[in-house]
Design an enzyme around this catalytic site. Structure first.
Site, PDB file in Angstrom:
ATOM      1  N   GLY A  65       0.806  -1.213   0.000  1.00 42.74           N
ATOM      2  CA  GLY A  65       0.000   0.000   0.000  1.00 42.74           C
ATOM      3  C   GLY A  65       0.838   1.262   0.000  1.00 42.74           C
ATOM      4  N   HIS A  66       2.160   1.095   0.067  1.00 46.55           N
ATOM      5  CA  HIS A  66       3.064   2.249   0.042  1.00 46.55           C
ATOM      6  C   HIS A  66       3.835   2.338  -1.282  1.00 46.55           C
ATOM      7  CE1 HIS A  66       2.200   2.629   4.248  1.00 46.55           C
ATOM      8  NE2 HIS A  66       2.757   1.472   4.546  1.00 46.55           N
ATOM      9  N   ASP A 119       6.943  -4.805  12.106  1.00 46.03           N
ATOM     10  CA  ASP A 119       8.120  -5.044  11.273  1.00 46.03           C
ATOM     11  C   ASP A 119       9.320  -5.435  12.136  1.00 46.03           C
ATOM     12  OD1 ASP A 119       7.108  -4.337   8.563  1.00 46.03           O
ATOM     13  OD2 ASP A 119       6.769  -2.396   9.505  1.00 46.03           O
ATOM     14  N   HIS A 228      -0.130   5.284   7.861  1.00 45.22           N
ATOM     15  CA  HIS A 228      -1.205   4.301   8.022  1.00 45.22           C
ATOM     16  C   HIS A 228      -2.396   4.940   8.716  1.00 45.22           C
ATOM     17  CE1 HIS A 228       2.748   2.269   8.427  1.00 45.22           C
ATOM     18  NE2 HIS A 228       2.255   1.567   7.435  1.00 45.22           N
TER      19      HIS A 228
END
Lengths: 340, 340
Positions: A65-66, A119, A228
């Site tokens: 999405g990035h 992450d 986000h």
């Protein structure tokens, strides 16, 4: 049940199939489109077509999405492999490990990604497993988002568009044949020198969620909002590009060791739905503000580098350059999202 | 008073100052950001930093709001100068003439732009004035939009994202030192070989207009809609990426001399507000459709190349390659919007 605001119909139409297939179909399309630069080495692991075998490896990654981050930064002079997660979600430990293996040429691997707990957890597990296989790793998390924590808590800051400058510098250092120690040092230097702050004008929608990622009134903007949808530092009425640039630049300058006399790289990054026309208007104002404060802008990027799906808005990133970082930024690079 | 639909508040927030300054501020920002590649030679005329003086010149241009087109295609192996108009409006004859002068090295200048009446009029006036100054010009208008007119009226078709492939081929030919005749021939060949069709999911807003450029219901899409909101060929409920790709590919294949056995360059172009995630999902489906029909896709581009401000949607472009066009597409190029 935790829910975001109601989806406003008609705002966010997507070109997708089953939303739960979106990431895998995207990766499949990406690798097919750019087969001259990258290849798929496992599910959701993209690596350089012709990986050097005599250099320190660099692995990046994070949620989808990035785009073009992170798979778009796999290429010569940048990252060797990217680990790809679901939309706005960390890649699994298996995916991270596979990326580490793909990037490993025996001289160690630097893991370079944004400072998010998921992450850190999953890359951390993968790094332990890699160690058990004899692959030495180091980790540098990017913490450029000035809005996400104060100067005294820099290690709590999120990573946003500054990823690009940090990957570029570390990637160039590795490409030169530097040791893992030196590649790690440069990544830390580049991260320390890199400061970002964004403004969101509209939300995005995680595919399949049927809900907007956050709520923002029709005449509002939010300064410092995360990629986000994490809360920012200041919500208020929409301002002009010059006014917004002044706020962002003021915050960035206040975060530098000295607010004047710097040689700067400047990135104006679109979050997804903001026209390039607007990005250049914002760039102009940001640059003027930085120069008025007595800084020099010697290197610039304007475009979509780290996006948030179809979010409207932008971020401004500055990196204070010394001779080494400037040289590394100028070194050749070739990936889908960055050519130099 | 002709008016578009009411502006739906909250849909389109911009990062601008006075909307009537937007284009000039954008150009100022663009030239400052990319001073290593371009320079401003007059109001709204951008040209290559180091123009070759021993080659045929190439001028492109058109309305603003399509960035990176057209000023992003000024650079080595592409165009020598771009004439920039207001948003969605042709550049003035003076601006076109200044661009022709900037691109002229004594061997003639090719004018290469989309097939719109305003551009034809103003570039035409400029070409006459250039002739009076002793600068020979030729003109090739890009007519890739399959949706805008039938095969028997190809010269009525609009130019959309296919501009990119045509500028790339002509630019490479000029860079090689070819004659004006040969550069013109290649531009015509590339245009003839190039076919596009788009889908719009949402409108955009010309800065200052306070109105959306067209109306589209919350659950609708429009196939074939033009990059300024010109009517398309089919409006209906929003479909999946695979279904949309099938419709676009079918139309494109029907427009080729033969629907099978082609070596194709494929461009999936975002109109502005559609995430790259979606573009790669659409690319995957389009490529599969072309390959299933017995074609080879040997070259690909995915990203925002010719946009419509913050319109959501995408277009698919195919160019049927022969050995010459393939070689020209592969030749080195360096501009803001295209590096090879």
């Amino acid at each position: 049940m935790a829910q975001g605001p109601e989806k406003r119909s008609g705002v966010l139409k997507k070109l997708l199939n089953d939303p739960f297939d979106a990431v895998d179909e995207m990766v499949e399309g990406f690798v097919a489109a750019h087969e001259d630069l990258v290849r798929l080495v496992g599910p959701r692991v993209v690596c350089r077509k012709a990986a050097e075998r005599t250099k320190v490896g660099i692995v990046t990654g994070g949620g989808s999405g990035h785009e073009p981050a992170f798979l778009g930064y796999v290429g010569r002079g940048l990252a060797d492999a990217a680990a790809i997660g679901n939309v706005f979600a960390a890649p699994s430990p298996d995916v991270c490990l596979e990326a580490i293996r793909a990037a490993s040429g025996g001289l160690g691997v630097l893991l370079l990604y944004g400072n998010y707990s998921g992450d850190i957890l999953n890359f951390g597990i993968a790094a332990e497993r890699a160690a058990a296989e004899g692959i030495a790793t180091r980790t540098v998390v990017v913490t450029d988002d000035v809005a996400s924590a104060g100067r005294v808590e820099v290690n709590k800051r999120r990573g946003i568009a500054g990823d690009v400058f940090v990957i570029k510098c570390a990637g160039a250092m590795a490409e030169r044949g530097a040791s893992l120690d030196d590649v790690e040092r440069v990544a830390r230097d580049a991260n320390r020198a890199t400061h970002s702050m964004g403004v969101a004008l509209s939300a995005c929608e995680v595919p399949g969620s049927e809900r907007l990622s956050f709520e923002l009134a029709d005449d509002e903007m939010e300064i410092g909002l995360g990629i986000h949808g994490e809360p920012g530092v200041r919500r208020g009425p929409l301002m002009t590009a010059d006014e917004i640039a002044a706020i962002l630049v003021e915050a960035l300058l206040a975060d530098l060791d000295q607010p004047t006399g710097n040689d700067l790289a400047l990135l104006v990054n679109g979050l997804g739905a903001t026209a390039r026309l607007d990005l250049y208007v914002l760039y102009r104002a940001a640059r003027q503000g930085l120069e008025r404060a007595g800084n020099r802008v010697s290197r610039s990027l304007v475009g979509e580098y780290v996006t948030s799906l179809e979010m409207a808005g932008a971020s401004v990133t500055v990196t204070t350059l010394n001779a080494e970082l400037a040289e590394l930024l100028d070194a050749p690079a070739r990936a889908v999202g960055f050519v130099r």
